[in-house]
Design a protein around this motif. Sequence first.
Motif, PDB file in Angstrom:
ATOM      1  N   PRO A  83      -6.650   2.148   5.171  1.00 22.54           N
ATOM      2  CA  PRO A  83      -5.944   2.931   5.810  1.00 22.54           C
ATOM      3  C   PRO A  83      -4.577   2.363   6.706  1.00 22.54           C
ATOM      4  CG  PRO A  83      -8.016   2.330   6.468  1.00 22.54           C
ATOM      5  CD  PRO A  83      -8.050   1.373   5.234  1.00 22.54           C
ATOM      6  N   LYS A  84      -3.881   3.298   7.022  1.00 21.38           N
ATOM      7  CA  LYS A  84      -3.018   3.008   8.666  1.00 21.38           C
ATOM      8  C   LYS A  84      -3.188   2.722   9.757  1.00 21.38           C
ATOM      9  CE  LYS A  84      -2.939   7.835   9.712  1.00 21.38           C
ATOM     10  NZ  LYS A  84      -2.626   8.989  10.071  1.00 21.38           N
ATOM     11  N   LYS A  85      -2.839   1.495  10.091  1.00 25.23           N
ATOM     12  CA  LYS A  85      -2.922   0.877  11.691  1.00 25.23           C
ATOM     13  C   LYS A  85      -3.867  -0.341  10.513  1.00 25.23           C
ATOM     14  CE  LYS A  85      -1.558   4.756  14.147  1.00 25.23           C
ATOM     15  NZ  LYS A  85      -2.137   5.820  15.139  1.00 25.23           N
ATOM     16  N   TYR A  86      -4.295  -0.591   9.703  1.00 24.71           N
ATOM     17  CA  TYR A  86      -4.538  -2.312   9.807  1.00 24.71           C
ATOM     18  C   TYR A  86      -3.524  -3.469   9.146  1.00 24.71           C
ATOM     19  CZ  TYR A  86      -9.534  -1.066   9.699  1.00 24.71           C
ATOM     20  OH  TYR A  86     -11.350  -0.989  10.479  1.00 24.71           O
ATOM     21  N   TYR A  87      -3.812  -4.179  10.075  1.00 23.49           N
ATOM     22  CA  TYR A  87      -2.872  -4.912   9.523  1.00 23.49           C
ATOM     23  C   TYR A  87      -3.686  -6.160   8.776  1.00 23.49           C
ATOM     24  CZ  TYR A  87      -1.090  -5.059  13.798  1.00 23.49           C
ATOM     25  OH  TYR A  87      -0.775  -4.697  14.614  1.00 23.49           O
ATOM     26  N   ASP A 136      -4.573  -9.715  17.096  1.00 21.93           N
ATOM     27  CA  ASP A 136      -5.445 -10.806  17.327  1.00 21.93           C
ATOM     28  C   ASP A 136      -7.348 -10.433  17.409  1.00 21.93           C
ATOM     29  OD1 ASP A 136      -5.825  -8.993  19.602  1.00 21.93           O
ATOM     30  OD2 ASP A 136      -5.364  -9.983  21.098  1.00 21.93           O
ATOM     31  N   GLY A 137      -7.437  -9.704  16.310  1.00 24.83           N
ATOM     32  CA  GLY A 137      -8.675  -9.413  15.582  1.00 24.83           C
ATOM     33  C   GLY A 137      -9.054 -10.838  15.028  1.00 24.83           C
ATOM     34  N   LYS A 138     -10.633 -11.065  14.358  1.00 25.52           N
ATOM     35  CA  LYS A 138     -10.959 -11.156  13.574  1.00 25.52           C
ATOM     36  C   LYS A 138     -10.265 -10.735  12.380  1.00 25.52           C
ATOM     37  CE  LYS A 138     -15.759 -12.958  12.081  1.00 25.52           C
ATOM     38  NZ  LYS A 138     -17.029 -13.332  12.632  1.00 25.52           N
ATOM     39  N   LYS A 139     -10.195 -12.342  11.334  1.00 26.56           N
ATOM     40  CA  LYS A 139      -9.641 -11.765   9.872  1.00 26.56           C
ATOM     41  C   LYS A 139     -11.180 -12.054   9.166  1.00 26.56           C
ATOM     42  CE  LYS A 139      -7.035 -15.796   9.948  1.00 26.56           C
ATOM     43  NZ  LYS A 139      -6.313 -16.500   9.737  1.00 26.56           N
ATOM     44  N   LYS A 140     -11.432 -10.669   8.246  1.00 27.73           N
ATOM     45  CA  LYS A 140     -11.558 -10.699   6.925  1.00 27.73           C
ATOM     46  C   LYS A 140     -11.131 -11.064   5.384  1.00 27.73           C
ATOM     47  CE  LYS A 140     -15.046  -7.745   9.840  1.00 27.73           C
ATOM     48  NZ  LYS A 140     -15.363  -6.282  10.106  1.00 27.73           N
ATOM     49  N   ILE A 156     -11.379  -0.914   5.762  1.00 28.51           N
ATOM     50  CA  ILE A 156     -11.182  -1.424   5.355  1.00 28.51           C
ATOM     51  C   ILE A 156     -12.121  -0.614   4.058  1.00 28.51           C
ATOM     52  CG2 ILE A 156     -10.190  -2.876   3.551  1.00 28.51           C
ATOM     53  CD1 ILE A 156      -8.428  -3.461   5.093  1.00 28.51           C
ATOM     54  N   LYS A 157     -11.470  -0.774   2.745  1.00 33.91           N
ATOM     55  CA  LYS A 157     -13.028  -0.227   1.642  1.00 33.91           C
ATOM     56  C   LYS A 157     -13.016  -0.937   0.342  1.00 33.91           C
ATOM     57  CE  LYS A 157     -14.871   4.566   3.397  1.00 33.91           C
ATOM     58  NZ  LYS A 157     -14.527   5.733   2.714  1.00 33.91           N
ATOM     59  N   SER A 189      -5.897 -13.032  -9.433  1.00 30.72           N
ATOM     60  CA  SER A 189      -6.215 -13.059  -8.609  1.00 30.72           C
ATOM     61  C   SER A 189      -6.023 -12.984  -6.923  1.00 30.72           C
ATOM     62  CB  SER A 189      -8.152 -14.610  -8.740  1.00 30.72           C
ATOM     63  OG  SER A 189      -8.871 -13.983 -10.242  1.00 30.72           O
ATOM     64  N   VAL A 190      -6.369 -12.440  -6.462  1.00 24.76           N
ATOM     65  CA  VAL A 190      -5.686 -12.451  -4.938  1.00 24.76           C
ATOM     66  C   VAL A 190      -6.680 -12.132  -4.366  1.00 24.76           C
ATOM     67  CG1 VAL A 190      -4.643 -11.018  -3.658  1.00 24.76           C
ATOM     68  CG2 VAL A 190      -3.719 -10.657  -6.038  1.00 24.76           C
ATOM     69  N   GLU A 191      -6.363 -12.989  -3.014  1.00 22.31           N
ATOM     70  CA  GLU A 191      -7.096 -12.912  -2.153  1.00 22.31           C
ATOM     71  C   GLU A 191      -5.992 -12.827  -0.382  1.00 22.31           C
ATOM     72  OE1 GLU A 191      -8.306 -16.257   1.284  1.00 22.31           O
ATOM     73  OE2 GLU A 191      -7.737 -16.903   0.282  1.00 22.31           O
ATOM     74  N   PHE A 192      -7.564 -11.632   0.039  1.00 18.15           N
ATOM     75  CA  PHE A 192      -6.439 -10.715   0.988  1.00 18.15           C
ATOM     76  C   PHE A 192      -7.287 -10.856   2.060  1.00 18.15           C
ATOM     77  CE2 PHE A 192      -5.354  -7.660  -3.079  1.00 18.15           C
ATOM     78  CZ  PHE A 192      -4.675  -7.176  -2.845  1.00 18.15           C
TER      79      PHE A 192
END
Length: 119
Positions: free
Chosen positions: A93-97, A73-77, A2-3, A63-66
Amino acid sequence: MIKKIKIKIIKKKKLNITKFANLKKLPFKKLGEIYFSEAEPNLWSTWKFYEKRNQYLTVASGSVEFLYKEKLDGKKKKIILSNTKKSFALYIPKKYYYCFKCISKNKALIINIIDEVVK
């Protein structure tokens, strides 16, 4: 990955122009649809995951928090996008939660370009 991408603001005497996307420079092989989503204050969207969809989005108002992660089960950013003098776009990109929440007092408006047509 993600960029977060800086959006160009063209300054004019009476109003500024926000250049959200140069369609020739998007990281897509093809364009699908453009759509708008409203986000209500303090309400989280459900987690989203797309097997084949890439997205390029920005916040037009509010304003939006993503939150995002690569694995369920990965770490959230966290990334916050706002409609300010320093605006940014987000490439997902595809395949991201991911999920999002409006953090402004009023509804936020998200503009999203995707590389598929949803039927």
